[in-house]
Design a protein around this motif. Structure first.
Motif, PDB file in Angstrom:
ATOM      1  N   ASN A 181       0.800  -1.223   0.000  1.00 32.81           N
ATOM      2  CA  ASN A 181       0.000   0.000   0.000  1.00 32.81           C
ATOM      3  C   ASN A 181       0.838   1.281   0.000  1.00 32.81           C
ATOM      4  O   ASN A 181       0.312   2.356  -0.208  1.00 32.81           O
ATOM      5  N   SER A 182       2.151   1.121   0.247  1.00 30.17           N
ATOM      6  CA  SER A 182       2.980   2.320   0.195  1.00 30.17           C
ATOM      7  C   SER A 182       3.945   2.278  -0.983  1.00 30.17           C
ATOM      8  O   SER A 182       4.902   3.028  -1.038  1.00 30.17           O
ATOM      9  N   LEU A 183       3.676   1.367  -1.936  1.00 31.99           N
ATOM     10  CA  LEU A 183       4.520   1.305  -3.135  1.00 31.99           C
ATOM     11  C   LEU A 183       4.414   2.610  -3.908  1.00 31.99           C
ATOM     12  O   LEU A 183       3.380   3.286  -3.884  1.00 31.99           O
ATOM     13  N   GLU A 184       5.464   2.940  -4.623  1.00 24.76           N
ATOM     14  CA  GLU A 184       5.496   4.182  -5.386  1.00 24.76           C
ATOM     15  C   GLU A 184       4.322   4.239  -6.367  1.00 24.76           C
ATOM     16  O   GLU A 184       3.983   3.255  -7.009  1.00 24.76           O
ATOM     17  N   GLY A 185       3.693   5.369  -6.458  1.00 25.94           N
ATOM     18  CA  GLY A 185       2.586   5.555  -7.390  1.00 25.94           C
ATOM     19  C   GLY A 185       1.236   5.230  -6.767  1.00 25.94           C
ATOM     20  O   GLY A 185       0.209   5.742  -7.183  1.00 25.94           O
ATOM     21  N   LYS A 186       1.256   4.352  -5.744  1.00 29.89           N
ATOM     22  CA  LYS A 186       0.017   3.953  -5.068  1.00 29.89           C
ATOM     23  C   LYS A 186      -1.102   3.626  -6.065  1.00 29.89           C
ATOM     24  O   LYS A 186      -2.213   4.126  -5.978  1.00 29.89           O
ATOM     25  N   LEU A 187      -0.763   2.783  -7.034  1.00 23.74           N
ATOM     26  CA  LEU A 187      -1.721   2.422  -8.075  1.00 23.74           C
ATOM     27  C   LEU A 187      -2.738   1.413  -7.553  1.00 23.74           C
ATOM     28  O   LEU A 187      -3.893   1.414  -7.962  1.00 23.74           O
ATOM     29  N   VAL A 188      -2.268   0.562  -6.662  1.00 23.06           N
ATOM     30  CA  VAL A 188      -3.086  -0.551  -6.182  1.00 23.06           C
ATOM     31  C   VAL A 188      -2.939  -0.649  -4.667  1.00 23.06           C
ATOM     32  O   VAL A 188      -1.855  -0.443  -4.139  1.00 23.06           O
ATOM     33  N   LYS A 189      -4.023  -0.946  -3.989  1.00 25.56           N
ATOM     34  CA  LYS A 189      -3.950  -1.238  -2.560  1.00 25.56           C
ATOM     35  C   LYS A 189      -4.582  -2.591  -2.283  1.00 25.56           C
ATOM     36  O   LYS A 189      -5.467  -3.029  -3.024  1.00 25.56           O
ATOM     37  N   VAL A 190      -4.115  -3.225  -1.228  1.00 22.33           N
ATOM     38  CA  VAL A 190      -4.729  -4.497  -0.834  1.00 22.33           C
ATOM     39  C   VAL A 190      -5.171  -4.399   0.617  1.00 22.33           C
ATOM     40  O   VAL A 190      -4.643  -3.598   1.387  1.00 22.33           O
ATOM     41  N   LYS A 191      -6.171  -5.209   0.968  1.00 18.56           N
ATOM     42  CA  LYS A 191      -6.579  -5.272   2.368  1.00 18.56           C
ATOM     43  C   LYS A 191      -7.050  -6.668   2.745  1.00 18.56           C
ATOM     44  O   LYS A 191      -7.366  -7.483   1.876  1.00 18.56           O
ATOM     45  N   ASN A 192      -7.088  -6.907   4.044  1.00 24.12           N
ATOM     46  CA  ASN A 192      -7.576  -8.176   4.612  1.00 24.12           C
ATOM     47  C   ASN A 192      -6.841  -9.409   4.093  1.00 24.12           C
ATOM     48  O   ASN A 192      -7.441 -10.468   3.924  1.00 24.12           O
ATOM     49  N   LEU A 193      -5.545  -9.273   3.842  1.00 26.30           N
ATOM     50  CA  LEU A 193      -4.773 -10.434   3.376  1.00 26.30           C
ATOM     51  C   LEU A 193      -4.771 -11.519   4.440  1.00 26.30           C
ATOM     52  O   LEU A 193      -4.501 -11.247   5.596  1.00 26.30           O
ATOM     53  N   LYS A 194      -5.095 -12.724   4.010  1.00 22.11           N
ATOM     54  CA  LYS A 194      -4.934 -13.853   4.941  1.00 22.11           C
ATOM     55  C   LYS A 194      -4.827 -15.170   4.185  1.00 22.11           C
ATOM     56  O   LYS A 194      -5.281 -15.291   3.053  1.00 22.11           O
ATOM     57  N   VAL A 195      -4.197 -16.142   4.847  1.00 21.46           N
ATOM     58  CA  VAL A 195      -4.095 -17.469   4.253  1.00 21.46           C
ATOM     59  C   VAL A 195      -5.461 -18.132   4.356  1.00 21.46           C
ATOM     60  O   VAL A 195      -6.063 -18.141   5.429  1.00 21.46           O
ATOM     61  N   VAL A 196      -5.982 -18.625   3.241  1.00 22.60           N
ATOM     62  CA  VAL A 196      -7.295 -19.276   3.270  1.00 22.60           C
ATOM     63  C   VAL A 196      -7.152 -20.700   2.744  1.00 22.60           C
ATOM     64  O   VAL A 196      -6.215 -21.013   2.020  1.00 22.60           O
ATOM     65  N   ASP A 197      -8.081 -21.564   3.131  1.00 25.75           N
ATOM     66  CA  ASP A 197      -8.044 -22.932   2.634  1.00 25.75           C
ATOM     67  C   ASP A 197      -8.860 -23.003   1.340  1.00 25.75           C
ATOM     68  O   ASP A 197      -9.286 -21.991   0.805  1.00 25.75           O
ATOM     69  N   GLU A 198      -9.088 -24.236   0.886  1.00 27.69           N
ATOM     70  CA  GLU A 198      -9.791 -24.379  -0.380  1.00 27.69           C
ATOM     71  C   GLU A 198     -11.222 -23.844  -0.317  1.00 27.69           C
ATOM     72  O   GLU A 198     -11.820 -23.521  -1.331  1.00 27.69           O
ATOM     73  N   GLN A 199     -11.769 -23.743   0.882  1.00 29.75           N
ATOM     74  CA  GLN A 199     -13.120 -23.196   1.019  1.00 29.75           C
ATOM     75  C   GLN A 199     -13.175 -21.735   0.589  1.00 29.75           C
ATOM     76  O   GLN A 199     -14.190 -21.267   0.099  1.00 29.75           O
ATOM     77  N   GLY A 200     -12.076 -21.030   0.797  1.00 32.17           N
ATOM     78  CA  GLY A 200     -11.976 -19.641   0.372  1.00 32.17           C
ATOM     79  C   GLY A 200     -12.231 -19.525  -1.122  1.00 32.17           C
ATOM     80  O   GLY A 200     -12.892 -18.613  -1.604  1.00 32.17           O
ATOM     81  N   TRP A 201     -11.730 -20.510  -1.827  1.00 28.29           N
ATOM     82  CA  TRP A 201     -11.907 -20.589  -3.276  1.00 28.29           C
ATOM     83  C   TRP A 201     -13.390 -20.743  -3.621  1.00 28.29           C
ATOM     84  O   TRP A 201     -13.940 -20.029  -4.455  1.00 28.29           O
ATOM     85  N   THR A 202     -14.042 -21.698  -2.953  1.00 28.62           N
ATOM     86  CA  THR A 202     -15.458 -21.956  -3.201  1.00 28.62           C
ATOM     87  C   THR A 202     -16.282 -20.719  -2.882  1.00 28.62           C
ATOM     88  O   THR A 202     -17.161 -20.327  -3.660  1.00 28.62           O
ATOM     89  N   LEU A 203     -15.979 -20.118  -1.729  1.00 28.18           N
ATOM     90  CA  LEU A 203     -16.702 -18.915  -1.315  1.00 28.18           C
ATOM     91  C   LEU A 203     -16.631 -17.832  -2.383  1.00 28.18           C
ATOM     92  O   LEU A 203     -17.635 -17.195  -2.720  1.00 28.18           O
ATOM     93  N   MET A 204     -15.432 -17.653  -2.918  1.00 26.08           N
ATOM     94  CA  MET A 204     -15.245 -16.594  -3.892  1.00 26.08           C
ATOM     95  C   MET A 204     -16.001 -16.901  -5.178  1.00 26.08           C
ATOM     96  O   MET A 204     -16.679 -16.043  -5.735  1.00 26.08           O
ATOM     97  N   ARG A 205     -15.918 -18.140  -5.633  1.00 24.72           N
ATOM     98  CA  ARG A 205     -16.580 -18.521  -6.880  1.00 24.72           C
ATOM     99  C   ARG A 205     -18.111 -18.488  -6.749  1.00 24.72           C
ATOM    100  O   ARG A 205     -18.807 -18.079  -7.671  1.00 24.72           O
ATOM    101  N   GLU A 206     -18.611 -18.922  -5.583  1.00 29.32           N
ATOM    102  CA  GLU A 206     -20.067 -18.916  -5.382  1.00 29.32           C
ATOM    103  C   GLU A 206     -20.579 -17.493  -5.311  1.00 29.32           C
ATOM    104  O   GLU A 206     -21.570 -17.133  -5.944  1.00 29.32           O
TER     105      GLU A 206
END
Ligand code: ZN
Length: 513
Positions: free
Chosen positions: A364-389
């Motif tokens: 989030n402090s990279l030069e240009g601040k073109l992109v920001k990310v939030k709530n990064l966390k390690v997720v299991d395969e369910q994270g995948w299903t949740l996102m696709r559903e």
């Protein structure tokens, strides 16, 4: 283990060894089988059979008074290296490594240490272990041939009938049994179904023999994937079939020159997934890396900014970026952001919560601040299903900067905000026809409102809440009549869209830390 226990163990071992039929042991020694292979054939396998030098000594004693074979073929081909004629050194922990060097480890723990060293060098931090072994077909054939030779000679003996009842341990299983425990100790983990895999692939330049009738005698190799139980059954069947047609079968003869197998050790981990949301503040950054004719489109991509930052954190080989839907390069992604998953291939370590938090700050402090990310966390395969559903059902909110060909009137504001769950028919937009098939889709605009801009009567902001997958630009300008109704058809004038932002992706996925 106390000294008396160890003594007890050796006494037990001696008793077992001395109970073996001397004539058969002599045959097998003459055929140059290693002690491990001899014991396997008699169905003897376990921790007490790891005292290799003791076994060799006692076995020699067992056959001491037996005349050695007078078979000139066997005498001439005495094997100087002492490599087993059946397992080609696998159970003696002899192999040729990737540098073409002959490695002779002599015992399971030294061999396990070698594998451990390779895993450590590759940087893996395992929390458990899954060991896979692959052996060349010729070794399965050797095993079958030796057992067949024994059957031909000794099938009438009681001990042979007994031997058939006991479980036969294949070279593959024997190797796994002997090195799993020392490897577990070295890695400090338990084995089981694991995300960390050690794969030992043995190869031999020797091909399975052809039998006299030309049929390839490698039944075992064709069924390499089967479990131990069915392998036994297969071998039994094989032995039975063979005994029915003895004339066609060659009994086991060791090769004149036996070369150790080449060993390739591959350590790998199954992918891990890092979930989160991204925001994109630039109208010149694409979601994924976008190259046309070697030329980069836009100044960067969300995929690369996120991927190249997080990959080193997990010490992975590569990454793949997956997002819940996409926006055009010139569309900003604002609000709570868009859910994404970063797949890290062959990761060496699992990032901690803290290190992900720090990575967030760094991105989030990279030069240009073109992109920001939030709530990064390690997720299991369910994270995948949740996102696709969630992706299919989600609603999206937009803000569009719009120009109309006439003056904006107050009644337009009323007209627009009174439209609820407006149904549209959208034919595939002209601008994407080259990569999407021509279809007609029904989409819904849930609600809309106009926000006037001070000092302008022909420019305004249009806020929309729509069903996922609605083409917003086309809804505004009509796409030459391919989207109907459109904002233009509703207002009865020409309408152009100048800028578009996604202001929200309504999904629960990765919304919180
Ligand atoms: Zn062997």
């Amino acid at each position: 283990m106390g000294a008396s226990n160890a003594d007890e163990e050796l006494r037990l071992l001696d008793d077992v060894l001395r109970s073996l039929p001397p004539a058969a042991v002599n045959d097998l020694l003459t055929l140059r089988l290693c002690p491990q292979c001899i014991l396997r054939l008699f169905g003897k396998y376990g921790p007490i059979y790891t005292h290799y030098s003791r076994i060799s000594t006692v076995l020699a004693e067992v056959v001491q008074h037996q005349p050695s074979s007078d078979d000139p073929l066997l005498k001439e081909s005495a094997n100087e290296d002492g490599i087993c004629s059946v397992c080609f050194g696998i159970l003696q922990f002899i192999c040729v490594d990737e540098k073409q060097t002959l490695v002779n480890k002599g015992c399971a723990s030294d061999f396990a240490a070698l594998i451990y060293e390779l895993a450590r060098k590759d940087g893996h931090q395992a929390d458990s272990l899954s060991l896979e072994v692959s052996i060349p077909p010729i070794i399965v054939e050797n095993e079958n041939a030796v057992r067949l030779s024994m059957k031909q000679k000794y099938s009438s003996e009681d001990w042979f009938q007994e031997m058939l009842q006991s479980e036969f341990i294949s070279v593959k299983d024997a190797l796994k049994l002997s090195i799993t425990e020392p490897l577990e100790t070295l890695l400090g983990v338990k084995s089981g179904s694991s995300s960390f895999r050690v794969r030992l692939t043995y190869t031999s330049s020797e091909m399975p023999m052809k039998t006299d009738n030309g049929k390839e005698n490698n039944q075992g190799s064709k069924k390499r994937k089967i479990g131990r139980r069915s392998e036994i059954t297969d071998t039994e069947v094989h032995l039975k079939q063979c005994s029915d047609s003895l004339q066609e079968i060659k009994s086991f003869r060791p090769l004149e020159k036996i070369s150790a197998c080449s060993l390739e050790v591959l350590c790998s981990s199954t992918p891990i997934y890092i979930g989160g949301r991204y925001l994109k503040y630039s109208r010149n950054v694409s979601q994924s890396r976008w190259i046309i004719d070697d030329e980069r489109m836009g100044e960067a991509s969300v995929e690369e900014i996120v991927g190249t930052s997080i990959l080193p954190l997990c010490k992975g080989d590569n990454y793949k970026f997956h997002a819940a839907g996409r926006e055009d390069i010139d569309v900003r992604m604002l609000g709570s952001g868009r859910p994404f998953l970063l797949e890290i291939q062959n990761p060496r370590m699992l990032p901690s919560e803290l290190s992900l938090k720090e990575m967030e700050t760094k991105i989030n402090s990279l030069e240009g601040k073109l992109v920001k990310v939030k709530n990064l966390k390690v997720v299991d395969e369910q994270g995948w299903t949740l996102m696709r559903e969630g992706e299919a059902e989600k609603q999206k909110q937009y803000a569009a900067l719009v120009w109309i060909s006439r003056q904006l009137e107050d009644k337009d504001l009323v007209t627009i905000s009174s439209l609820k769950d407006l149904k549209l028919l959208q034919r595939t937009p002209v601008r994407v026809l080259h990569r999407r098939s021509p279809l007609e889709r029904e989409k819904i605009i849930h609600s809309m409102s106009i926000e006037k801009m001070s000092g302008s009567t022909q420019y305004f902001l249009l806020h929309l809440c729509t069903q996922a997958g609605t083409y917003i630009k086309e809804f505004v300008h009509g796409d030459l009549g391919r989207t109907y109704p459109s904002l233009g058809s509703i207002l009865g004038c020409r309408v152009e869209i100048l800028q578009l932002d996604v202001t929200d992706v309504k999904m629960d996925c990765f919304l919180t830390e």
